[in-house]
Write a protein that holds these residues in place. Sequence first.
Motif, mmCIF file in Angstrom:
data_model
loop_
_atom_site.group_PDB
_atom_site.id
_atom_site.type_symbol
_atom_site.label_atom_id
_atom_site.label_comp_id
_atom_site.label_asym_id
_atom_site.label_seq_id
_atom_site.Cartn_x
_atom_site.Cartn_y
_atom_site.Cartn_z
ATOM 1 N N GLY A 1 9.003 -11.885 -34.912
ATOM 2 C CA GLY A 1 9.586 -12.951 -34.073
ATOM 3 C C GLY A 1 9.802 -12.461 -32.651
ATOM 4 N N ASN A 2 10.324 -11.250 -32.510
ATOM 5 C CA ASN A 2 10.514 -10.649 -31.167
ATOM 6 C C ASN A 2 9.165 -10.503 -30.471
ATOM 7 O OD1 ASN A 2 12.803 -8.360 -32.706
ATOM 8 N ND2 ASN A 2 13.356 -10.194 -31.575
ATOM 9 N N MET B 1 13.781 -16.265 -37.666
ATOM 10 C CA MET B 1 13.674 -14.841 -37.990
ATOM 11 C C MET B 1 14.623 -14.068 -37.084
ATOM 12 S SD MET B 1 10.308 -12.340 -38.158
ATOM 13 C CE MET B 1 9.544 -13.181 -39.525
ATOM 14 N N SER B 2 15.476 -13.247 -37.652
ATOM 15 C CA SER B 2 16.456 -12.526 -36.851
ATOM 16 C C SER B 2 16.894 -11.240 -37.542
ATOM 17 C CB SER B 2 17.684 -13.405 -36.619
ATOM 18 O OG SER B 2 18.690 -12.648 -35.977
ATOM 19 N N LYS B 3 17.169 -10.223 -36.700
ATOM 20 C CA LYS B 3 17.685 -8.957 -37.214
ATOM 21 C C LYS B 3 18.959 -9.197 -38.006
ATOM 22 C CE LYS B 3 16.768 -7.375 -33.047
ATOM 23 N NZ LYS B 3 16.776 -6.783 -31.737
ATOM 24 N N SER B 4 19.755 -10.141 -37.523
ATOM 25 C CA SER B 4 21.065 -10.344 -38.148
ATOM 26 C C SER B 4 20.981 -11.056 -39.497
ATOM 27 C CB SER B 4 22.010 -11.115 -37.229
ATOM 28 O OG SER B 4 21.391 -11.466 -36.032
ATOM 29 N N VAL C 1 9.978 -18.457 -34.474
ATOM 30 C CA VAL C 1 9.277 -17.914 -35.637
ATOM 31 C C VAL C 1 10.236 -17.930 -36.831
ATOM 32 C CG1 VAL C 1 8.153 -15.862 -36.590
ATOM 33 C CG2 VAL C 1 7.839 -16.442 -34.164
ATOM 34 N N GLY D 1 7.628 -14.005 -29.814
ATOM 35 C CA GLY D 1 8.501 -14.790 -28.951
ATOM 36 C C GLY D 1 8.612 -14.226 -27.541
ATOM 37 N N ALA D 2 8.445 -12.914 -27.396
ATOM 38 C CA ALA D 2 8.686 -12.325 -26.075
ATOM 39 C C ALA D 2 7.779 -11.130 -25.747
ATOM 40 C CB ALA D 2 10.157 -11.900 -25.975
ATOM 41 N N HIS E 1 10.994 -7.240 -34.820
ATOM 42 C CA HIS E 1 10.258 -7.963 -35.864
ATOM 43 C C HIS E 1 9.182 -8.826 -35.210
ATOM 44 C CE1 HIS E 1 12.874 -11.286 -34.669
ATOM 45 N NE2 HIS E 1 13.938 -10.546 -34.945
ATOM 46 N N GLU F 1 7.050 -21.615 -30.928
ATOM 47 C CA GLU F 1 8.421 -22.088 -31.078
ATOM 48 C C GLU F 1 9.165 -20.958 -31.793
ATOM 49 O OE1 GLU F 1 9.959 -24.840 -29.864
ATOM 50 O OE2 GLU F 1 8.113 -24.963 -28.722
ATOM 51 N N VAL G 1 10.238 -13.530 -21.069
ATOM 52 C CA VAL G 1 11.358 -13.484 -22.017
ATOM 53 C C VAL G 1 11.123 -14.482 -23.147
ATOM 54 C CG1 VAL G 1 13.280 -12.722 -20.541
ATOM 55 C CG2 VAL G 1 12.572 -15.126 -20.516
ATOM 56 N N GLY G 2 11.949 -14.386 -24.170
ATOM 57 C CA GLY G 2 11.959 -15.390 -25.230
ATOM 58 C C GLY G 2 12.779 -16.590 -24.753
ATOM 59 N N LYS G 3 12.617 -17.696 -25.494
ATOM 60 C CA LYS G 3 13.262 -18.957 -25.086
ATOM 61 C C LYS G 3 14.758 -18.837 -24.833
ATOM 62 C CE LYS G 3 12.458 -21.913 -28.255
ATOM 63 N NZ LYS G 3 12.248 -23.012 -29.162
ATOM 64 N N ASP G 4 15.429 -18.034 -25.692
ATOM 65 C CA ASP G 4 16.900 -17.970 -25.600
ATOM 66 C C ASP G 4 17.377 -17.269 -24.319
ATOM 67 O OD1 ASP G 4 15.985 -15.466 -26.346
ATOM 68 O OD2 ASP G 4 17.787 -15.013 -27.494
ATOM 69 N N GLN G 5 16.452 -16.675 -23.564
ATOM 70 C CA GLN G 5 16.855 -15.973 -22.332
ATOM 71 C C GLN G 5 16.591 -16.787 -21.063
ATOM 72 O OE1 GLN G 5 18.490 -12.968 -22.250
ATOM 73 N NE2 GLN G 5 18.598 -13.303 -24.451
#
Length: 321
Positions: A23-24, A197-200, A189, A27-28, A21, A187, A149-153
């Motif tokens: 966001g991905n 925003m997330s697949k889940s 998305v 974000g990355a 999406h 930051e 990478v994105g922040k969470d990584q």
Amino acid sequence: MPTMADKKILVSGVKPTGRPHIGNYFGAMKQFVDLQDSYESRIFVANLHALTTLQDKGEMERNSKEVILDFLGIGIDPERTTLYYQSDVPHVTELAWIFSCLTTMPELMRAHAFKDAEAKNKDLNVGTFNYPLLMAADILAPDADVVPVGKDQIQHVEITREVARDFNNIFGETFKEPQELVIKTVETVPGTDGQKMSKSYNNYIGLFDEDSEIKKKVMSIVTDSGSDTPENVYAIHNLIKSAEELKDLYAERKGKYKDLKDALAKDLIAFITPFRERRAEWEAKPDEVDQIISEGGKKMREIVHEKMMDVRNKVGLIHHE
Ligand code: ADP
Ligand code: TRP
């Protein structure tokens, strides 16, 4: 123009666990495209990492092919970036085993991703626990200097540096300590419901969505009545247009949420259409795509094999052809 030999090495991976999406992308993944001229880039489909949550042959195979088309669709150029499947470079898993013998359980128990997974599911598989060590091997085996990478990584790259340091301390200087590259301006998305925003969460705008889907999803963006600027609409709009470009529109259409959403849908469609078209062009050439992945895997096997000969030698694992 720097020559290949001068260029620093960039490595990153994406799990084939669903459709990407925006966001991905913001974000990355955007960095994979933006940086491919400045670095010797190596981008892979992290299918072994996906196996921690995805255990369905058909879906794994389909998703893995989709991710390659996604890479090509966003503009990764296979002439400049090596694209490959993680599983085509099996020495990486050997390195992950070696790392798992140097790393203590408490070091891995600190990982946010592990803690989140544990909070959701007590019956975690060992792969989920070991995840950062396979990631460290992905990064260290091909001698990465940088990891977009994105922040969470970020924490996973920090763990990678610790693993490199531990190995170097015990067996002598072998691995570089890589640096994460994170898009500072982006930051999290927001999705159509205002959460991350997330697949889940099913609140996402797909990176290759059709025009009608984009319109529908933009219209469903939750807006907080009472404010002049619908925050979630603006946050997404600001990813594809600068504050300067948006200033007049948001001033003229103050409080007119429908007009602002129409404008966002139009801009998103203009942004996504070239991605969708490029992706479709590659999708029509499956043999060529297969060839790209096959050559990418071969090249990476050679690079990683050479590195592993050094690692084995340092550890005292006598090698036989
Ligand atoms: P998802 O939450 O949709 O499952 P992933 O966890 O697979 O996404 O994330 C893949 C990459 O995309 C990560 O590096 C992550 O930081 C980035 N990313 C995912 N969602 C967002 C978001 N909403 N905003 C910014 N970056 C994101
Ligand atoms: N863990 C990453 C994610 O969930 C994917 C990944 C696997 C990765 N190996 C990697 C990213 C090595 C960068 C480098 O997004």
